[in-house]
Design an enzyme around this catalytic site. Structure first.
Site, mmCIF file in Angstrom:
data_model
loop_
_atom_site.group_PDB
_atom_site.id
_atom_site.type_symbol
_atom_site.label_atom_id
_atom_site.label_comp_id
_atom_site.label_asym_id
_atom_site.label_seq_id
_atom_site.Cartn_x
_atom_site.Cartn_y
_atom_site.Cartn_z
ATOM 1 N N ILE A 251 38.179 47.254 44.096
ATOM 2 C CA ILE A 251 38.801 47.225 42.920
ATOM 3 C C ILE A 251 38.208 46.938 41.852
ATOM 4 C CG2 ILE A 251 41.282 47.448 43.514
ATOM 5 C CD1 ILE A 251 41.725 44.676 43.417
ATOM 6 N N GLY A 252 36.758 46.138 42.320
ATOM 7 C CA GLY A 252 36.219 45.692 40.926
ATOM 8 C C GLY A 252 35.014 44.808 41.631
ATOM 9 N N SER B 61 30.275 38.603 39.905
ATOM 10 C CA SER B 61 29.329 38.137 39.621
ATOM 11 C C SER B 61 29.005 37.653 41.235
ATOM 12 C CB SER B 61 28.869 36.788 38.889
ATOM 13 O OG SER B 61 30.046 36.029 38.385
ATOM 14 N N GLY C 7 30.058 39.345 44.035
ATOM 15 C CA GLY C 7 30.434 40.460 45.240
ATOM 16 C C GLY C 7 31.536 41.124 44.816
ATOM 17 N N VAL D 96 35.237 43.003 45.222
ATOM 18 C CA VAL D 96 36.843 42.586 45.704
ATOM 19 C C VAL D 96 37.320 43.895 46.187
ATOM 20 C CG1 VAL D 96 38.912 41.898 44.663
ATOM 21 C CG2 VAL D 96 36.939 40.998 43.644
ATOM 22 N N LYS E 87 38.031 38.896 48.617
ATOM 23 C CA LYS E 87 37.047 38.893 47.824
ATOM 24 C C LYS E 87 35.643 38.407 48.350
ATOM 25 C CE LYS E 87 35.746 36.374 43.365
ATOM 26 N NZ LYS E 87 36.407 36.008 42.329
ATOM 27 N N ASP F 46 36.677 27.808 35.181
ATOM 28 C CA ASP F 46 36.306 29.289 34.739
ATOM 29 C C ASP F 46 37.662 29.828 33.991
ATOM 30 O OD1 ASP F 46 34.810 31.153 33.997
ATOM 31 O OD2 ASP F 46 34.802 31.970 35.921
HETATM 32 N N1 LIG Z 1 44.062 38.747 43.049
HETATM 33 C C1 LIG Z 1 43.632 39.977 42.471
HETATM 34 N N2 LIG Z 1 44.649 40.865 42.263
HETATM 35 C C2 LIG Z 1 44.050 42.062 41.536
HETATM 36 N N3 LIG Z 1 42.829 42.041 41.365
HETATM 37 C C3 LIG Z 1 41.879 41.402 41.314
HETATM 38 C C4 LIG Z 1 42.303 39.665 42.100
HETATM 39 N N4 LIG Z 1 41.162 39.111 41.946
HETATM 40 C C5 LIG Z 1 40.077 40.070 41.372
HETATM 41 N N5 LIG Z 1 40.616 41.243 40.933
HETATM 42 C C6 LIG Z 1 39.948 42.000 40.254
HETATM 43 O O1 LIG Z 1 38.475 42.426 40.894
HETATM 44 C C7 LIG Z 1 37.612 42.572 39.958
HETATM 45 C C8 LIG Z 1 36.267 41.526 40.174
HETATM 46 O O2 LIG Z 1 37.050 40.239 40.088
HETATM 47 P P1 LIG Z 1 36.070 39.014 40.206
HETATM 48 O O3 LIG Z 1 36.884 37.781 40.195
HETATM 49 O O4 LIG Z 1 35.110 39.080 41.510
HETATM 50 O O5 LIG Z 1 34.982 39.193 38.927
HETATM 51 P P2 LIG Z 1 35.192 38.805 37.426
HETATM 52 O O6 LIG Z 1 36.163 37.547 37.242
HETATM 53 O O7 LIG Z 1 35.501 40.079 36.874
HETATM 54 O O8 LIG Z 1 33.799 38.312 36.934
HETATM 55 P P3 LIG Z 1 33.228 36.682 37.333
HETATM 56 O O9 LIG Z 1 32.802 37.048 39.121
HETATM 57 O O10 LIG Z 1 31.824 36.980 36.784
HETATM 58 O O11 LIG Z 1 34.055 35.623 36.982
HETATM 59 C C9 LIG Z 1 38.174 42.286 38.687
HETATM 60 O O12 LIG Z 1 38.332 43.675 37.776
HETATM 61 C C10 LIG Z 1 39.597 41.588 38.958
HETATM 62 O O13 LIG Z 1 40.497 42.104 37.920
#
Ligand SMILES: Nc1ncnc2c1ncn2[C@@H]1O[C@H](COP(=O)(O)OP(=O)(O)OP(=O)(O)O)[C@@H](O)[C@H]1O
Length: 407
Positions: free
Chosen positions: A26-27, A30, A32, A34, A49, A167
């Site tokens: 889904i995304g 930094s 890895g 998710v 994650k 963060d």
């Molecule tokens: N619990 C969750 N439920 C739904 N989507 C999620 C969840 N956690 C993360 N995501 C989605 O996964 C993607 C990647 O999230 P992640 O937290 O790894 O990175 P980020 O916050 O975008 O960047 P960074 O790692 O630089 O903080 C994002 O689009 C986020 O909205």
């Protein structure tokens, strides 16, 4: 839910394969990617994650694992639930609650696209939910529920395992709850007023043994970074409050309070802490509360506890409490209606059963009487009347018989 010991990587991998059905990515962040996964035993949708930790030394890994254990204990309705973790050689897998309605950055973009301001009530509601989650992190306990909006809160007693988020940004504030679209049509209007806020991505959070003990390392997103963190000073829970102020500011102005083309320019602006008023559409009260969060002097910056004393925030908290109460009542009413339906269905089945038993006895009774009459007509000697069905001495009327059998 389950915690693991860092002992047997191969076994951990095997467990993961059995327990989870891995779905789409889904995304990517930094650290890895998710992914959406299904926890097969509970049929629950979760996110997984991935954090690559091959480059970390064993001390750093242990610290990360220790943080996982703390996150596992952090249960709060406004915090993304951390279910489990495991790992294979170079990757740590964190299993967390799936938030189906995106995050605050998507919500802000939605309003930007619509060229509309986010309603002030919604801003207060979201701020309140983030604050109650931060209260749990910063003090290790929940704020007391409000009886009335005039209640003053008692000074919190700080517990163990205090956590600083470190963060806080719109992309880490997720929206959950029922589907926010009112119909199956994806283009239909989103109703954010129903959103349940979930603070997530504590991947960089560092636990503090006590509030006086400060963390000394920081990795974060510059737009929301406090001046003391920028100046490499130790930071405290109040650094989260600065970031919260910047997030709420962005909800109102639809852009962060400090923007710049270069990192050094951004640093300069953050340190100066001069920012424009939020649009006039919003009240002075909201502007004032943001000023007390985006305050460069940490001694003068409001704490989570102080902010929750604010009258508007108390009103928002009480209104959310009542909303939850109403939701619980509605769920309770639905449950009662279900029980009522089940009872009605059972009563119907019972009636049918009774009718069929009655019909069966009537038939047996009639056959027995017929046999007896035939015997008399054939001149057979019939003894004193007996209960022709039960074999007892007296013949009972069917309804009496029924009552006796029911005993
Ligand atoms: N619990 C969750 N439920 C739904 N989507 C999620 C969840 N956690 C993360 N995501 C989605 O996964 C993607 C990647 O999230 P992640 O937290 O790894 O990175 P980020 O916050 O975008 O960047 P960074 O790692 O630089 O903080 C994002 O689009 C986020 O909205």
């Amino acid at each position: 839910m389950y915690s693991r010991k860092l002992q047997d990587p191969d076994n951990a991998g095997a467990l993961r394969n059995q327990e989870y059905q891995i779905l789409e990515e889904i995304g990517r962040g930094s650290f890895g990617c998710v992914r959406k996964v299904i926890h097969t035993p509970s049929s629950r949708t979760m996110v997984r994650k991935e954090i690559k930790f091959g480059h970390m030394n064993s001390k750093e890994r242990q610290q990360l694992i220790a943080e996982c254990a703390i996150l596992g204990q952090l249960k709060h309705e406004n915090i993304v639930e951390f279910y489990n973790w495991d790992y294979d050689k170079d990757v740590l897998y964190l299993y967390m609650e799936y938030c189906s309605n995106g995050d605050l950055s998507q919500m802000i973009n939605h309003y930007k696209k619509e060229r509309k301001y986010i309603p002030e009530k919604l801003v207060w509601d979201i701020m309140t939910q983030i604050l109650t989650a931060l209260y749990r992190c910063h003090y290790g306990s929940d704020p007391q529920p409000l009886e009335t909006i005039y209640d003053k809160m008692k000074l919190p007693v700080k517990g163990a395992n205090l956590v600083i988020h470190r963060d806080l940004k719109p992309g880490n504030i997720f929206l959950s709850g029922e589907n926010l679209t009112s119909s199956a049509d994806k283009n239909s209007k989103l109703d954010y007023s129903k959103a349940l806020v979930k603070l997530g991505d504590f991947g960089l959070a560092k636990s503090l043994e006590s509030s006086i003990e400060f963390a000394t390392t920081y990795v974060g997103t510059p737009y929301y970074m406090s001046p003391e963190v920028l100046m490499d000073q130790p930071y405290s829970p109040l650094s989260d409050i600065w970031s919260l102020g910047c997030v709420v500011y962005e909800m109102c102005s639809l852009h962060p309070p400090f923007q710049a083309k270069t990192y050094s320019e951004l640093q300069r602006r953050i340190k100066a802490a001069n920012f424009e008023r939020i649009p006039q559409y919003y009240s002075d009260e909201l502007q004032n509360i943001l000023t007390s969060c985006i305050e460069s002097d940490i001694q003068r910056r409001s704490s989570t506890f102080e902010l929750l004393q604010n009258f508007q925030l108390r009103v928002a908290r009480k209104s959310l409490q009542l909303q939850r109460f109403e939701e619980n009542l509605l769920n309770y009413e639905k449950e009662l209606m279900n029980i009522g339906n089940i009872l009605e269905q059972q009563a119907g089945e019972y009636e049918n059963e009774m009718a069929s038993i009655r019909a069966q006895y009537r038939k047996e009774f009639e056959t027995a009487v017929e046999e007896r009459v035939r015997a008399v007509l054939n001149g057979k000697r019939v003894n004193s009347p007996t209960d022709i069905i039960t074999g007892r001495k007296h013949l009972h009327r069917p309804e009496q018989l029924w009552r006796m059998r029911g005993r």
